[in-house]
Every structure is written in structure tokens, then in C-alpha cells.
Write a protein that holds these residues in place. Structure first.
Motif, PDB file in Angstrom:
ATOM      1  N   ARG A   4       9.070  47.325  -0.834  1.00  0.00           N
ATOM      2  CA  ARG A   4       9.326  45.975  -0.365  1.00  0.00           C
ATOM      3  C   ARG A   4       8.204  45.408   0.471  1.00  0.00           C
ATOM      4  NH1 ARG A   4      14.440  48.129  -1.123  1.00  0.00           N
ATOM      5  NH2 ARG A   4      14.030  49.646   0.463  1.00  0.00           N
ATOM      6  N   MET A   5       7.158  46.185   0.725  1.00  0.00           N
ATOM      7  CA  MET A   5       6.093  45.692   1.589  1.00  0.00           C
ATOM      8  C   MET A   5       4.717  45.887   0.962  1.00  0.00           C
ATOM      9  SD  MET A   5       7.643  44.593   4.315  1.00  0.00           S
ATOM     10  CE  MET A   5       6.392  44.583   5.573  1.00  0.00           C
ATOM     11  N   ALA A   6       4.609  45.932  -0.360  1.00  0.00           N
ATOM     12  CA  ALA A   6       3.332  46.269  -0.971  1.00  0.00           C
ATOM     13  C   ALA A   6       2.567  45.058  -1.462  1.00  0.00           C
ATOM     14  CB  ALA A   6       3.597  47.243  -2.113  1.00  0.00           C
ATOM     15  N   VAL A   7       1.411  45.296  -2.071  1.00  0.00           N
ATOM     16  CA  VAL A   7       0.566  44.186  -2.498  1.00  0.00           C
ATOM     17  C   VAL A   7       0.073  44.363  -3.921  1.00  0.00           C
ATOM     18  CG1 VAL A   7      -0.248  43.905  -0.157  1.00  0.00           C
ATOM     19  CG2 VAL A   7      -1.597  45.165  -1.760  1.00  0.00           C
ATOM     20  N   VAL A   8      -0.565  43.342  -4.449  1.00  0.00           N
ATOM     21  CA  VAL A   8      -0.979  43.361  -5.846  1.00  0.00           C
ATOM     22  C   VAL A   8      -2.377  42.787  -6.007  1.00  0.00           C
ATOM     23  CG1 VAL A   8      -0.098  41.107  -6.435  1.00  0.00           C
ATOM     24  CG2 VAL A   8      -0.126  42.846  -8.161  1.00  0.00           C
ATOM     25  N   GLY A   9      -3.045  43.076  -7.104  1.00  0.00           N
ATOM     26  CA  GLY A   9      -4.343  42.478  -7.380  1.00  0.00           C
ATOM     27  C   GLY A   9      -5.071  43.198  -8.486  1.00  0.00           C
ATOM     28  N   LEU A  10      -6.412  43.048  -8.533  1.00  0.00           N
ATOM     29  CA  LEU A  10      -7.169  43.694  -9.578  1.00  0.00           C
ATOM     30  C   LEU A  10      -8.331  44.452  -8.966  1.00  0.00           C
ATOM     31  CD1 LEU A  10     -10.085  42.343 -11.094  1.00  0.00           C
ATOM     32  CD2 LEU A  10      -8.793  40.436 -10.185  1.00  0.00           C
ATOM     33  N   ILE A  11      -8.817  45.456  -9.720  1.00  0.00           N
ATOM     34  CA  ILE A  11     -10.009  46.192  -9.332  1.00  0.00           C
ATOM     35  C   ILE A  11     -11.017  46.035 -10.445  1.00  0.00           C
ATOM     36  CG2 ILE A  11     -10.931  48.493  -8.953  1.00  0.00           C
ATOM     37  CD1 ILE A  11      -8.496  49.247  -7.593  1.00  0.00           C
ATOM     38  N   VAL A  12     -12.245  45.771 -10.096  1.00  0.00           N
ATOM     39  CA  VAL A  12     -13.288  45.639 -11.112  1.00  0.00           C
ATOM     40  C   VAL A  12     -14.453  46.539 -10.726  1.00  0.00           C
ATOM     41  CG1 VAL A  12     -12.655  43.317 -11.766  1.00  0.00           C
ATOM     42  CG2 VAL A  12     -14.250  43.633  -9.892  1.00  0.00           C
ATOM     43  N   GLY A  13     -15.273  46.864 -11.727  1.00  0.00           N
ATOM     44  CA  GLY A  13     -16.536  47.551 -11.468  1.00  0.00           C
ATOM     45  C   GLY A  13     -16.421  48.976 -11.014  1.00  0.00           C
ATOM     46  N   LEU A  14     -15.394  49.722 -11.480  1.00  0.00           N
ATOM     47  CA  LEU A  14     -15.273  51.116 -11.094  1.00  0.00           C
ATOM     48  C   LEU A  14     -16.326  51.959 -11.792  1.00  0.00           C
ATOM     49  CD1 LEU A  14     -11.409  51.599 -11.241  1.00  0.00           C
ATOM     50  CD2 LEU A  14     -12.821  51.435  -9.219  1.00  0.00           C
ATOM     51  N   THR A  15     -16.795  52.986 -11.040  1.00  0.00           N
ATOM     52  CA  THR A  15     -17.739  53.934 -11.636  1.00  0.00           C
ATOM     53  C   THR A  15     -16.978  55.140 -12.166  1.00  0.00           C
ATOM     54  OG1 THR A  15     -18.051  54.901  -9.447  1.00  0.00           O
ATOM     55  CG2 THR A  15     -19.628  53.238 -10.149  1.00  0.00           C
ATOM     56  N   ALA A  16     -17.688  56.051 -12.795  1.00  0.00           N
ATOM     57  CA  ALA A  16     -17.016  57.213 -13.383  1.00  0.00           C
ATOM     58  C   ALA A  16     -16.435  58.097 -12.299  1.00  0.00           C
ATOM     59  CB  ALA A  16     -18.007  58.016 -14.223  1.00  0.00           C
ATOM     60  N   CYS A  17     -15.297  58.692 -12.623  1.00  0.00           N
ATOM     61  CA  CYS A  17     -14.595  59.520 -11.641  1.00  0.00           C
ATOM     62  C   CYS A  17     -15.019  60.977 -11.767  1.00  0.00           C
ATOM     63  CB  CYS A  17     -13.089  59.402 -11.862  1.00  0.00           C
ATOM     64  SG  CYS A  17     -12.126  60.339 -10.684  1.00  0.00           S
ATOM     65  N   GLN A  18     -15.211  61.646 -10.632  1.00  0.00           N
ATOM     66  CA  GLN A  18     -15.544  63.051 -10.643  1.00  0.00           C
ATOM     67  C   GLN A  18     -14.334  63.874 -11.049  1.00  0.00           C
ATOM     68  OE1 GLN A  18     -17.039  64.173  -6.820  1.00  0.00           O
ATOM     69  NE2 GLN A  18     -18.591  62.587  -6.786  1.00  0.00           N
ATOM     70  N   ASP A  19     -14.601  65.030 -11.658  1.00  0.00           N
ATOM     71  CA  ASP A  19     -13.515  65.947 -11.991  1.00  0.00           C
ATOM     72  C   ASP A  19     -13.064  66.734 -10.776  1.00  0.00           C
ATOM     73  OD1 ASP A  19     -15.033  66.685 -15.175  1.00  0.00           O
ATOM     74  OD2 ASP A  19     -13.472  65.227 -14.662  1.00  0.00           O
ATOM     75  N   ASP A  20     -13.949  66.914  -9.804  1.00  0.00           N
ATOM     76  CA  ASP A  20     -13.634  67.679  -8.602  1.00  0.00           C
ATOM     77  C   ASP A  20     -12.607  66.918  -7.777  1.00  0.00           C
ATOM     78  OD1 ASP A  20     -13.530  69.112  -6.301  1.00  0.00           O
ATOM     79  OD2 ASP A  20     -15.661  68.907  -5.800  1.00  0.00           O
ATOM     80  N   LYS A  21     -11.409  67.524  -7.593  1.00  0.00           N
ATOM     81  CA  LYS A  21     -10.362  66.841  -6.846  1.00  0.00           C
ATOM     82  C   LYS A  21     -10.681  66.752  -5.363  1.00  0.00           C
ATOM     83  CE  LYS A  21      -6.879  69.396  -7.924  1.00  0.00           C
ATOM     84  NZ  LYS A  21      -5.500  69.883  -8.037  1.00  0.00           N
ATOM     85  N   VAL A 485       5.521  56.294  -8.297  1.00  0.00           N
ATOM     86  CA  VAL A 485       5.013  55.279  -9.217  1.00  0.00           C
ATOM     87  C   VAL A 485       4.115  54.296  -8.477  1.00  0.00           C
ATOM     88  CG1 VAL A 485       5.661  53.512 -10.892  1.00  0.00           C
ATOM     89  CG2 VAL A 485       7.137  55.516 -10.564  1.00  0.00           C
ATOM     90  N   PHE A 486       2.911  54.099  -9.009  1.00  0.00           N
ATOM     91  CA  PHE A 486       1.923  53.209  -8.407  1.00  0.00           C
ATOM     92  C   PHE A 486       1.411  52.237  -9.467  1.00  0.00           C
ATOM     93  CE2 PHE A 486       1.808  57.356  -6.401  1.00  0.00           C
ATOM     94  CZ  PHE A 486       2.056  57.034  -5.074  1.00  0.00           C
ATOM     95  N   PRO A 487       1.964  51.027  -9.508  1.00  0.00           N
ATOM     96  CA  PRO A 487       1.499  50.045 -10.498  1.00  0.00           C
ATOM     97  C   PRO A 487       0.021  49.722 -10.332  1.00  0.00           C
ATOM     98  CG  PRO A 487       3.594  49.370  -9.544  1.00  0.00           C
ATOM     99  CD  PRO A 487       3.100  50.532  -8.726  1.00  0.00           C
ATOM    100  N   ALA A 488      -0.579  49.260 -11.394  1.00  0.00           N
ATOM    101  CA  ALA A 488      -2.008  48.957 -11.412  1.00  0.00           C
ATOM    102  C   ALA A 488      -2.406  48.015 -10.286  1.00  0.00           C
ATOM    103  CB  ALA A 488      -2.384  48.346 -12.763  1.00  0.00           C
ATOM    104  N   ALA A 489      -1.525  47.080  -9.970  1.00  0.00           N
ATOM    105  CA  ALA A 489      -1.892  45.981  -9.086  1.00  0.00           C
ATOM    106  C   ALA A 489      -2.124  46.384  -7.638  1.00  0.00           C
ATOM    107  CB  ALA A 489      -0.805  44.903  -9.140  1.00  0.00           C
ATOM    108  N   ILE A 490      -1.767  47.588  -7.257  1.00  0.00           N
ATOM    109  CA  ILE A 490      -1.936  47.961  -5.858  1.00  0.00           C
ATOM    110  C   ILE A 490      -3.361  48.414  -5.548  1.00  0.00           C
ATOM    111  CG2 ILE A 490      -1.329  50.414  -5.987  1.00  0.00           C
ATOM    112  CD1 ILE A 490       0.409  49.934  -3.473  1.00  0.00           C
TER     113      ILE A 490
END
Length: 678
Positions: A4-21, A485-490
Motif C-alpha cells: 500500500r505504500m510502494a511506487v512505480v516507474g521505468l528503468i532504462v540503460g541497464l548494464t549486464a548483470c554479474q553472475d556473482d551473487k 512479488v516485485f512488479p517491474a515498475a518498482i
């Protein structure tokens, strides 16, 4: 839940993600992710950490006339609505085949905006339901109509809805719960103070005026009968503190035993009215209320029930009908109760309607445009880090026995993260949409949804299904499904900043992840096992230790008082407060682990640990109207924003060192009073 207190939006320009957690991906050129110039240095962080982190940024913020609160989250929500509007209006402007995704989305949006057709139809769409109410002749008829009201969402005294069975989480079941009142919560009817009495007076005035606008004859005496019947129903409602104890309230009722729940009524008529003829069994979560309802039904005349049911029909549907009815409903529920001065723009309201009704049709396009695969990969790495941190923390807990730790770790191992969007998007089969019939569209959508629920009653639960759309400003945890669950928009600032060094992201989205995982281990979620079934997996000694800690947290939040006459409800908000405390505690632990023994960089004069805490504080940055604050405390299991920042940090030892907090500071707690749960 965080939702009930979250936010939404978009992310652009992400780089490749490392496999190392161990370390999520960060940009080549790192920034702190927190604007240090926004710190209010006139406030000591130890006296009011929320104001220290957010006060300067909020100083000149004015709450827009169409909102009850405003802050970073609300800005992002508005931005997201604008993005979704672009998607929807492309459909509304085009000529697409009947039944296509674009046609249904575009025409639903257009039908909301078609006030001319809505005004011309006036109250006519309610004709079939008003006829049903007029035809009621007995108390059995009244109870049967409760099923009709529950089917269509008219605020029935006996609500019914579907979810996974909490004792057998592999199959769907229907739950029965209390309803039937027009004010937000039972305490609105009984709280004895001038503000509450004024709200009750305004509610009765609203009743009278909405009848008049709708063209339904009524008078003050009839309104008083409706209100008095609501008072009788509200008096039997379980209080909200008890209603949130879901596992304790669960009671399976075989169909033939339903008269033991509400006696002297026609249960087959209710089930027929809802459309569920032979459920086999139902689950009650408001049994004490139902046990008292039979007497209320019997002592109230059929005529008075008809008056009451007409009211709840027009009140439930007012915003779907004429502009005048819609406006009057807004004036009570949003202006009087929340202090909002004017409606949201029609386009934004229409976007909300589409999102709630056909949301995954829009979400599919939203994901294609605004959520690249790299974002999902990075989020998966963050979630894995937080789960690892919870595992380490549980393993090292001093107050929990090995036997309970084994169960807690088993549950943690079965958490299922759902990131971004569902694997398969819903097609909303059976939803027929016309551009010039808003009420008909909404009624048809309800019919399609109810038919879908009834068709899968007793069937295997679809664990891939989402309870939120990708474009929703939110996140959630389900104890029965054991999913987070974490929708894309957060995934955007202030929760997630691709260009920032890890610290602020751990304080932001990391704390959100930790919060949702923490719900599986809070005072409610901890009554479910790793498979989502209600089961006590605690030793008696550990349960007692857990209660000592949670009682301390209840007492802490009960001391937060935004008004002279009103403090937060530590018991009602306990689950969310546990989530917030676990979120920042485990997020900090995960951040420190990600450093792998290296020193965190100092950026903008802030240490890594300081940035974690400041990242946490800035996700709660908001102003709220007084009326909305009062309603939130009365009805919402989340604490007000300032206490979601201040309440958890005062229990985390690293916060004291990071900001030089001493016994002279207002938020200071002696070490023995600080609560550590996970």
C-alpha cells in the motif's frame, strides 16, 4: 505487506548483470544515490531521522489538490500513469478487431470517459438489481440477495472471495468474511470525539443526498434506519487487530454445517445468488461475527433490509454511473475522509480502471517498452543476496532453538521470488467491452472474474499467477503461496538507482525485498510453513521469546503520536513494523556481506553504512494531509511514513554509530530495549 505504500516507474540503460551473487551490478561511474545537499542539518538524525533525511526536500512540497499525500512515490506513480496512458490511448485511437487486446483496452478506457452516455443512462443500469430488492418478501430472500450483492461487489454483510486454502494450499477455496458497513471501519461508528461525530453526521448527510441525486425517494427517518442497521452490524464486526490474525481466524465449514455459522437463514439461496451451488466447504475468517448476524437478520424487518440494500447498491456503484453521483461519492469518501480537494484527472482515473480490470493486457506492452531483461537479472541477484543474509542471520540467532531454526530455514529455502512480470500473461477470456457502455463493461468484467473463480473452485492452484500487474507501484508477500512479488515498475529511484553505488540500493529496494521476505516470518506469516499451510512450527519457548520481542515493538510504536489526540496502533501495524525492521536490518547485513571485507567507498561525504540508512529513509519521503493521516491510522496496517523511517532504525545498533546517536537524542533506545527479531 509493502504494497500500500510502494511506487512505480521505468528503468532504462541497464548494464549486464554479474553472475556473482556477492555484488549486484553497478554503473562504471558511481554516485552515492542520495543528494547530501538535501540533508536538513538543523535536525539531529538521532532526534528525527526522517526529518534529517527528508525535511529539506519536503520543505517546499505542496500536496496537489487531487491527492491525500505527496512525495517521491507519488511522483513516480504519476509518471507511470502517464506512460501507461500512452499505451492505452494508442489502442483507443486505433481501429482494432473486436475482441483483440487493443480493442478491449481502448474501449474500456473510452467508455469511462464517455460521461454523456453515462449520464443519459442515469440509474437504468441498476434496474435489475433494484427489482430484485423490491421483490424480497422474506428473511430467506434477504439472505439470498446477500449472495447476489457479494457476487457483484455491492458490500454484502456476508462477503465471499477466493484464494488458496490456507490449510491445503494446493487447491482453491472460497472464504467468507464480514462486510456490510459504509464507513471505513467499525470504530468510526463508536469512537466518542467531536471529529468522529462530525464524520458520522456527514455520512448520514451523504446518504440522504446520494439517494436524492439518484432519484430514489428517501427521508431522514429512512437514513436513520440504514445507519442504525450499520451500527448493529459494525458492533459485531471483529476488530481490525483480530482480523489481521488470519491463521487464528481460519475455520473450515462443511456445506451441510453452514447453519452452525449463521442460523435460521437459507444458505442454498445465498450460494445460488453468488453462483456457487455446491462448494463442498467454505472457510470462515469472521466466525464470531457470523454467529451474531442471524439475530440481526431476524429482528430487522424485510422492509428495512430493502431500504438498507438499496443504499448499499447505489453507494457501491455511484462512481460507475452519473457524473453527479460520482462527484458526491468523491466528496464524502475522498474529501471528507482524506482531505482530497478534487478528483484525479479523468484520464488518470480511466488508466486506473483499465489497470484494475485488464491490467496484464497493458502490462505486457509496458514490460516490452520499459523493463529490459537486465533489470530482472539484477533484481534476482539482489533477492538472492537478501535471502542469503536472512539465512545467515537466522543461523546465528541467540534467542531461537535449533529445532525452530531448522523450520525457519526450511521455509526460507522455499520462498519463491517473482520478479518483473508473469511468465504467462492473462487473456481475460470472456471479457466483452463496448466503447459506449461503461457500466455494462464493468458488470461484464465482474461476471467474467466470478465465473473464472467458480470454475476453478477446488482445482489446483496456479502458482504462476500474479496478484499485481507489472506496471503497479507495489510489492507483496503471500503467506499461503509463500511467494514474494516485485512488479517491474518498482525498479527506479528512490528504490533502485542503476547509477548508484550499492549502499543506497540496499537501503532502498534491498530493504523492500527484506521487508517482503520478513512477512513470511512476522507475527502472522510465521504461522504458515514453507508450503504455505497453517502449521505451528515453533517450540513453546521460542514462541514465547518471539512474543516478548514483538510486544516490545508494539509498545515502541504506540508512543508515536502525530496528533495530540491520536497515536499509532502498535498492535494493528505490528506485521508491517516487523517487516520494516527486518528489511533494513537484513539489507544492511547483505550490503556488508557484498563488500567481501573491503572498505566501502565514501561518496558525497557519506559512508557506505550512512548511505544504506539514508537510502532507507528516502523511500518514505512524503507529506500527508491530516485527514488522510487519521484515516490511515484507523484503517491501514502500515505506520505513517515518518515512523516507517524512524521506528526501525532506532533498533539497529549500526545506526547509532553511523550517526553518533547518544542518550540525549529523542530516538535513542538503551541497548537492552532495542528489538532484534531476525
Amino acid at each position: 505487506m509493502f504494497r500500500r505504500m510502494a511506487v512505480v516507474g521505468l528503468i532504462v540503460g541497464l548494464t549486464a548483470c554479474q553472475d556473482d551473487k556477492g555484488s549486484p551490478l553497478v554503473a562504471d561511474t558511481q554516485i552515492s544515490g542520495f543528494d547530501a545537499s538535501e540533508l536538513d542539518l538543523s535536525v539531529s538524525p538521532g532526534d528525527d531521522f526522517f526529518a534529517y533525511a527528508n525535511g529539506k526536500a519536503l520543505a517546499n512540497v505542496e500536496i496537489p489538490a487531487d491527492k491525500s499525500r505527496y512525495g517521491a512515490m507519488d511522483v513516480l506513480r504519476d509518471n507511470s500513469d502517464a506512460q501507461v496512458r500512452d499505451i492505452i490511448e494508442e489502442s483507443a485511437a486505433g481501429a482494432f478487431p473486436s475482441g483483440s487486446d487493443q480493442q478491449r483496452v481502448g474501449d474500456l478506457y473510452s467508455s469511462f470517459l464517455d460521461w454523456e452516455s453515462r449520464d443519459a443512462r442515469a440509474l437504468a443500469p441498476l434496474g435489475p438489481f433494484l427489482d430484485k430488492i423490491d421483490a424480497l418478501q422474506s428473511h430467506d430472500d434477504v439472505f439470498s440477495y446477500f449472495g447476489v450483492a457479494a457476487r457483484y461487489g455491492f458490500n454484502s454483510p456476508v462477503e465471499i472471495w477466493q484464494y488458496a486454502d490456507a490449510k491445503e494450499p494446493g487447491i482453491y477455496a472460497f472464504y467468507l468474511s464480514q462486510g456490510g458497513i459504509g464507513l471505513p471501519d467499525r470504530e468510526y461508528y463508536f469512537k466518542d470525539d467531536p471529529k468522529s461525530e462530525r464524520i458520522r453526521e456527514q455520512y448520514r448527510a451523504y446518504m440522504l443526498e446520494l439517494h436524492q441525486i439518484a432519484g430514489i425517494a428517501t427521508d431522514a427517518a429512512a437514513v436513520r434506519k440504514i445507519y442504525d442497521l450499520e451500527v448493529a452490524i459494525a458492533e459485531q464486526h471483529l476488530v481490525k487487530e483480530r482480523m489481521r490474525r488470519f491463521a487464528d481466524n481460519y475455520r473450515r465449514i462443511e456445506q451441510q454445517d453452514l447453519p452452525e455459522l449463521v442460523g435460521g437463514v437459507n444458505w442454498s439461496g445465498y450460494l445460488d445468488g453468488f453462483g456457487l451451488e455446491n462448494p463442498g466447504y467454505l472457510v470462515s475468517i469472521s466466525s464470531d461475527y457470523f454467529n451474531a448476524l442471524g439475530a440481526i437478520i431476524e429482528k430487522t424487518s424485510v422492509e428495512d433490509w430493502q431500504t438498507y440494500l438499496r443504499w448499499h447498491l447505489i453507494n457501491a456503484e455511484a462512481s460507475l454511473l452519473t457524473q453527479a453521483m460520482d462527484q458526491r461519492r468523491f466528496e464524502f469518501y475522498r474529501k471528507t475522509l482524506s482531505g482530497v480537494e478534487q478528483q484525479l484527472p479523468d484520464w488518470q482515473r480511466a488508466v486506473g480502471v483499465v489497470g484494475r480490470s485488464l491490467g496484464e493486457l497493458v502490462g505486457k506492452v509496458y514490460v516490452e517498452r520499459h523493463f529490459p531483461p537486465e533489470a530482472k537479472a539484477r533484481m534476482e541477484a539482489l533477492v538472492a543476496n537478501l535471502i542469503d543474509a536472512y539465512r545467515d542471520s537466522i543461523t546465528q540467532l541467540e534467542w531461537m532453538s535449533d529445532a525452530t531454526k531448522i523450520e525457519a530455514l526450511d521455509k526460507l529455502s522455499k520462498f519463491k521470488p517473482m520478479i518483473g512480470y508473469p511468465d504467462v500473461f492473462r487473456d481475460y477470456a470472456g471479457a466483452v467491452i463496448k466503447a459506449d457502455d461503461y457500466y455494462g463493461n464493468r458488470l461484464g468484467l465482474v461476471e467474467a472474474e466470478r465465473n473464472r473463480d467458480i470454475a476453478r473452485h477446488g482445482a489446483k492452484v496456479d502458482r504462476t499467477e500474479w496478484g499485481m500487474t507489472p506496471q503497479t507501484v507495489n510489492a507483496y508477500y503471500s503467506p499461503v503461496l509463500n511467494v514474494i512479488v516485485f512488479p517491474a515498475a518498482i525498479l527506479q529511484p528512490p528504490f533502485f538507482n542503476l547509477d548508484a553505488e550499492d549502499a543506497v540500493n540496499y537501503g532502498g529496494i534491498g530493504a523492500v525485498i527484506g521487508h517482503e521476505i520478513g512477512h513470511g516470518l512476522d507475527d502472522s506469516g510465521s504461522k504458515f510453513d514453507g508450503d504455505g499451510a497453517i502449521r505451528n512450527w515453533w517450540t513453546d519457548e521460542d514462541a514465547a521469546q518471539f512474543e516478548v520481542r514483538t510486544n516490545s515493538l508494539i509498545a515502541q510504536y504506540a508512543d508515536f503520536c502525530p496528533f495530540d489526540d491520536l497515536c499509532t496502533n502498535g498492535e494493528f501495524t505490528l506485521g508491517e513494523n516487523i517487516g520494516d525492521l527486518g528489511g533494513i536490518t537484513i539489507a544492511l547485513r547483505a550490503y556488508q556481506a557484498s563488500l567481501k571485507g573491503e572498505e566501502a567507498p565514501e561518496l558525497d561525504g557519506l559512508t557506505g553504512v550512512q548511505r544504506v540508512f539514508l537510502g532507507f529513509a528516502q523511500i518514505w519521503r512524503a507529506k500527508m494531509r491530516d485527514e488522510a493521516m487519521r484515516q490511515l491510522i484507523a484503517t491501514n496496517p502500515h505506520s505513517p511514513s515518518q515512523y516507517r523511517a524512524n521506528g526501525p532504525v532506532r533498533n539497529v545498533p549500526e545506526w547509532y554509530e553511523a550517526f553518533n546517536v547518544t542518550p540525549d537524542n529523542a530516538l535513542y533506545l538503551p541497548p537492552e530495549q532495542r528489538v532484534k527479531i531476525w
